[in-house]
Design a protein around this motif. Structure first.
Motif, PDB file in Angstrom:
ATOM      1  N   THR A   1       0.821  -1.210   0.000  1.00 48.93           N
ATOM      2  CA  THR A   1       0.000   0.000   0.000  1.00 48.93           C
ATOM      3  C   THR A   1       0.855   1.260   0.000  1.00 48.93           C
ATOM      4  O   THR A   1       0.363   2.349  -0.276  1.00 48.93           O
ATOM      5  N   SER A   2       2.124   1.113   0.337  1.00 49.34           N
ATOM      6  CA  SER A   2       3.046   2.253   0.343  1.00 49.34           C
ATOM      7  C   SER A   2       3.999   2.209  -0.859  1.00 49.34           C
ATOM      8  O   SER A   2       5.149   2.633  -0.765  1.00 49.34           O
ATOM      9  N   ALA A   3       3.518   1.686  -1.975  1.00 45.82           N
ATOM     10  CA  ALA A   3       4.350   1.574  -3.178  1.00 45.82           C
ATOM     11  C   ALA A   3       4.800   2.953  -3.657  1.00 45.82           C
ATOM     12  O   ALA A   3       4.006   3.905  -3.644  1.00 45.82           O
ATOM     13  N   PRO A   4       6.066   3.094  -4.065  1.00 44.97           N
ATOM     14  CA  PRO A   4       6.538   4.391  -4.578  1.00 44.97           C
ATOM     15  C   PRO A   4       5.826   4.744  -5.886  1.00 44.97           C
ATOM     16  O   PRO A   4       5.593   3.883  -6.733  1.00 44.97           O
ATOM     17  N   GLU A   5       5.468   6.013  -6.028  1.00 44.92           N
ATOM     18  CA  GLU A   5       4.721   6.438  -7.207  1.00 44.92           C
ATOM     19  C   GLU A   5       5.534   6.317  -8.498  1.00 44.92           C
ATOM     20  O   GLU A   5       4.975   6.177  -9.579  1.00 44.92           O
ATOM     21  N   ASN A   6       6.858   6.381  -8.369  1.00 46.86           N
ATOM     22  CA  ASN A   6       7.697   6.382  -9.565  1.00 46.86           C
ATOM     23  C   ASN A   6       8.226   4.989  -9.917  1.00 46.86           C
ATOM     24  O   ASN A   6       9.172   4.859 -10.679  1.00 46.86           O
ATOM     25  N   PHE A   7       7.617   3.931  -9.340  1.00 46.06           N
ATOM     26  CA  PHE A   7       8.127   2.584  -9.604  1.00 46.06           C
ATOM     27  C   PHE A   7       8.027   2.227 -11.089  1.00 46.06           C
ATOM     28  O   PHE A   7       8.937   1.621 -11.657  1.00 46.06           O
ATOM     29  N   LYS A   8       6.928   2.597 -11.738  1.00 45.16           N
ATOM     30  CA  LYS A   8       6.761   2.259 -13.157  1.00 45.16           C
ATOM     31  C   LYS A   8       7.851   2.890 -14.009  1.00 45.16           C
ATOM     32  O   LYS A   8       8.260   2.334 -15.032  1.00 45.16           O
ATOM     33  N   GLN A   9       8.293   4.084 -13.626  1.00 42.74           N
ATOM     34  CA  GLN A   9       9.339   4.765 -14.389  1.00 42.74           C
ATOM     35  C   GLN A   9      10.737   4.258 -14.024  1.00 42.74           C
ATOM     36  O   GLN A   9      11.572   4.017 -14.881  1.00 42.74           O
ATOM     37  N   ASN A  10      10.990   4.085 -12.735  1.00 44.20           N
ATOM     38  CA  ASN A  10      12.331   3.734 -12.276  1.00 44.20           C
ATOM     39  C   ASN A  10      12.581   2.238 -12.182  1.00 44.20           C
ATOM     40  O   ASN A  10      13.726   1.793 -12.271  1.00 44.20           O
ATOM     41  N   GLY A  11      11.535   1.456 -11.973  1.00 44.23           N
ATOM     42  CA  GLY A  11      11.713   0.017 -11.827  1.00 44.23           C
ATOM     43  C   GLY A  11      12.673  -0.317 -10.706  1.00 44.23           C
ATOM     44  O   GLY A  11      12.538   0.164  -9.581  1.00 44.23           O
ATOM     45  N   PHE A  12      13.689  -1.131 -11.023  1.00 44.12           N
ATOM     46  CA  PHE A  12      14.684  -1.531 -10.030  1.00 44.12           C
ATOM     47  C   PHE A  12      15.916  -0.632 -10.060  1.00 44.12           C
ATOM     48  O   PHE A  12      16.910  -0.900  -9.383  1.00 44.12           O
ATOM     49  N   GLY A  13      15.850   0.433 -10.848  1.00 45.12           N
ATOM     50  CA  GLY A  13      16.879   1.460 -10.854  1.00 45.12           C
ATOM     51  C   GLY A  13      18.282   0.951 -11.092  1.00 45.12           C
ATOM     52  O   GLY A  13      18.548   0.172 -12.009  1.00 45.12           O
ATOM     53  N   LYS A  14      19.192   1.354 -10.230  1.00 42.57           N
ATOM     54  CA  LYS A  14      20.620   1.086 -10.380  1.00 42.57           C
ATOM     55  C   LYS A  14      20.995  -0.372 -10.142  1.00 42.57           C
ATOM     56  O   LYS A  14      22.147  -0.762 -10.347  1.00 42.57           O
ATOM     57  N   LEU A  15      20.037  -1.204  -9.729  1.00 41.62           N
ATOM     58  CA  LEU A  15      20.350  -2.601  -9.443  1.00 41.62           C
ATOM     59  C   LEU A  15      20.502  -3.447 -10.702  1.00 41.62           C
ATOM     60  O   LEU A  15      21.072  -4.539 -10.654  1.00 41.62           O
ATOM     61  N   ILE A  16      19.984  -2.981 -11.826  1.00 46.63           N
ATOM     62  CA  ILE A  16      19.956  -3.786 -13.043  1.00 46.63           C
ATOM     63  C   ILE A  16      21.197  -3.559 -13.891  1.00 46.63           C
ATOM     64  O   ILE A  16      21.639  -2.427 -14.082  1.00 46.63           O
ATOM     65  N   SER A  17      21.739  -4.659 -14.424  1.00 48.17           N
ATOM     66  CA  SER A  17      22.939  -4.623 -15.257  1.00 48.17           C
ATOM     67  C   SER A  17      22.671  -3.921 -16.587  1.00 48.17           C
ATOM     68  O   SER A  17      21.527  -3.812 -17.035  1.00 48.17           O
ATOM     69  N   GLU A  18      23.738  -3.482 -17.210  1.00 52.64           N
ATOM     70  CA  GLU A  18      23.642  -2.872 -18.542  1.00 52.64           C
ATOM     71  C   GLU A  18      23.826  -3.908 -19.648  1.00 52.64           C
ATOM     72  O   GLU A  18      23.801  -3.567 -20.824  1.00 52.64           O
ATOM     73  N   ALA A  19      24.021  -5.168 -19.295  1.00 53.34           N
ATOM     74  CA  ALA A  19      24.165  -6.231 -20.290  1.00 53.34           C
ATOM     75  C   ALA A  19      22.878  -6.382 -21.085  1.00 53.34           C
ATOM     76  O   ALA A  19      21.787  -6.101 -20.583  1.00 53.34           O
ATOM     77  N   SER A  20      22.992  -6.836 -22.338  1.00 55.36           N
ATOM     78  CA  SER A  20      21.826  -6.950 -23.210  1.00 55.36           C
ATOM     79  C   SER A  20      20.796  -7.924 -22.650  1.00 55.36           C
ATOM     80  O   SER A  20      19.586  -7.713 -22.779  1.00 55.36           O
ATOM     81  N   GLU A  21      21.257  -9.004 -21.992  1.00 56.30           N
ATOM     82  CA  GLU A  21      20.331  -9.987 -21.432  1.00 56.30           C
ATOM     83  C   GLU A  21      19.416  -9.361 -20.387  1.00 56.30           C
ATOM     84  O   GLU A  21      18.257  -9.757 -20.253  1.00 56.30           O
ATOM     85  N   SER A  22      19.923  -8.395 -19.639  1.00 60.72           N
ATOM     86  CA  SER A  22      19.144  -7.802 -18.559  1.00 60.72           C
ATOM     87  C   SER A  22      17.978  -6.978 -19.097  1.00 60.72           C
ATOM     88  O   SER A  22      16.956  -6.841 -18.426  1.00 60.72           O
ATOM     89  N   GLY A  23      18.118  -6.433 -20.306  1.00 64.49           N
ATOM     90  CA  GLY A  23      17.024  -5.665 -20.894  1.00 64.49           C
ATOM     91  C   GLY A  23      15.801  -6.529 -21.133  1.00 64.49           C
ATOM     92  O   GLY A  23      14.663  -6.111 -20.881  1.00 64.49           O
TER      93      GLY A  23
END
Length: 218
Positions: free
Chosen positions: A82-104
């Motif tokens: 119920t306390s979900a951040p409003e910008n989750f759809k835009q930011n997702g998991f943010g800096k935690l995700i790799s820049e490798a092509s598989e991660s996309g």
């Protein structure tokens, strides 16, 4: 007659030269084709294949990897609360995700699944009012040559749903889940571990049944 013989000799010589030249070109073409087929295979295996990982990392590196995975799960649960951040759809998991092509590919599919799950939770009053996450790390392996890690972790939780609070505000039901197995692949980029993918058995299809079974008898 002499001219005809010379012409025949020249034509025979030319055909022989073309045949020899063709024999030289064909093996070279075969080598090029083999290279095109083989090269991408080794590239794709460098990050996404946990079978290549053989080294147990140091205690310090294990803690670094665990911290990334724990933050990843915290974001997932926040998104369903119920306390979900409003910008989750835009930011997702943010800096935690790799820049490798598989991660996309992983990120696109995971955000799509979460969007459906969040919508169902909103409609069915199944967002989390409170939650606890339990992570049991089975194995952590690292390949130093490719800076890749594979983590096997079991997810469990205790959650209080919105509808539980509505039905019984003073003593809401605490629902439990366990045995959700994850294999998380990470890649080290600029001295930071980043998530490439997360493979797991998704309990989303059983979510409604789990909640019904946890309700008190009327």
């Amino acid at each position: 007659m002499i001219k005809f013989k010379r012409f025949t000799f020249l034509m025979t010589s030319l055909i022989a030269m073309l045949f020899v030249a063709n024999s030289w070109v064909s093996p070279a073409q075969a080598i090029n084709i083999a290279t095109i087929i083989v090269t991408p295979t080794s590239t794709n295996a460098s990050i996404g294949n946990p079978d290549i990982l053989e080294k147990v990392p140091s205690a310090e590196e294990q803690e670094e990897l665990k911290a990334v995975v724990q933050e990843y799960f915290e974001i997932r649960y926040q998104a369903l609360s119920t306390s979900a951040p409003e910008n989750f759809k835009q930011n997702g998991f943010g800096k935690l995700i790799s820049e490798a092509s598989e991660s996309g590919v992983f990120l696109s599919e995971e955000m799509g699944k979460l969007a459906v799950e969040i919508k169902h939770a909103e409609l069915d009053r199944l967002r989390y009012v409170n939650y606890k996450i339990f992570l049991d790390f089975h194995s952590i392996m690292v390949d130093a040559s490719t800076q890749t890690a594979a983590i096997s972790v079991n997810e469990g939780n205790e959650v209080v749903y919105e509808i539980s609070v509505e039905l019984n505000p003073e003593n809401p039901i605490i629902s439990h889940a366990a045995g959700i197995e994850h294999t998380v692949i990470l890649h080290k980029e600029q001295d930071q571990w980043k998530i490439v993918s997360d493979t797991y058995n998704c309990p989303f299809a059983e979510m409604h049944l789990t909640f019904i079974n946890s309700r008190p008898a009327e």
